[in-house]
Design a protein around this motif. Sequence first.
Motif: not given
Length: 182
Positions: A3-17, A63-72
Amino acid sequence: MFNYVIDDELMLKPLAPEHSRPMFQLVERSRERLRRWLPWVDAVTEQDHIVSFVKNAIKQATDNGGFTAGLWVRGELAGIIGYHEIDWRNRSVGIGYWLGQGYEGKGYMTSACRVFVDYALLEMELERVEIRCATGNTPSRGIPERLGFVLEGVIRQVEKLPSGYVNHAVYGLLRSEWRLLS
């Protein structure tokens, strides 16, 4: 990635089930807007379609081929951003993204893209990041333009959407250029 906090409103989270349900709900609420620019929207008719997408995204990351995250935004899923298949041999990657209805025009995706560009060019030490957008999708094109990408050209009739074929503007950014902009 964690999880990566961008600012007080925004966070990136790796996609999970567990993100499948809110993602499907976001697609449902935003369907008319999204289908104008994204060819896959009409094929997503049930949550299981999103479940499959999330499983594939997790496998691609493993597989180290890419990465997708949700923007929260303030705890709600607002959109998706991800690296397309990473070309490790040539040290390049493309970034794709979309935002749900009501989240556009607030700079959220520009902030998320900035994080993804930083990570690709500075942490993964890739040489090039590319973003492709339909030429008529002005809001999407604004993101690479604000981040200092160079418009390298237009690929004609490259994607079929419900309204017909569209051209893509191809934007590129090199690691040496990003360091000068940062």
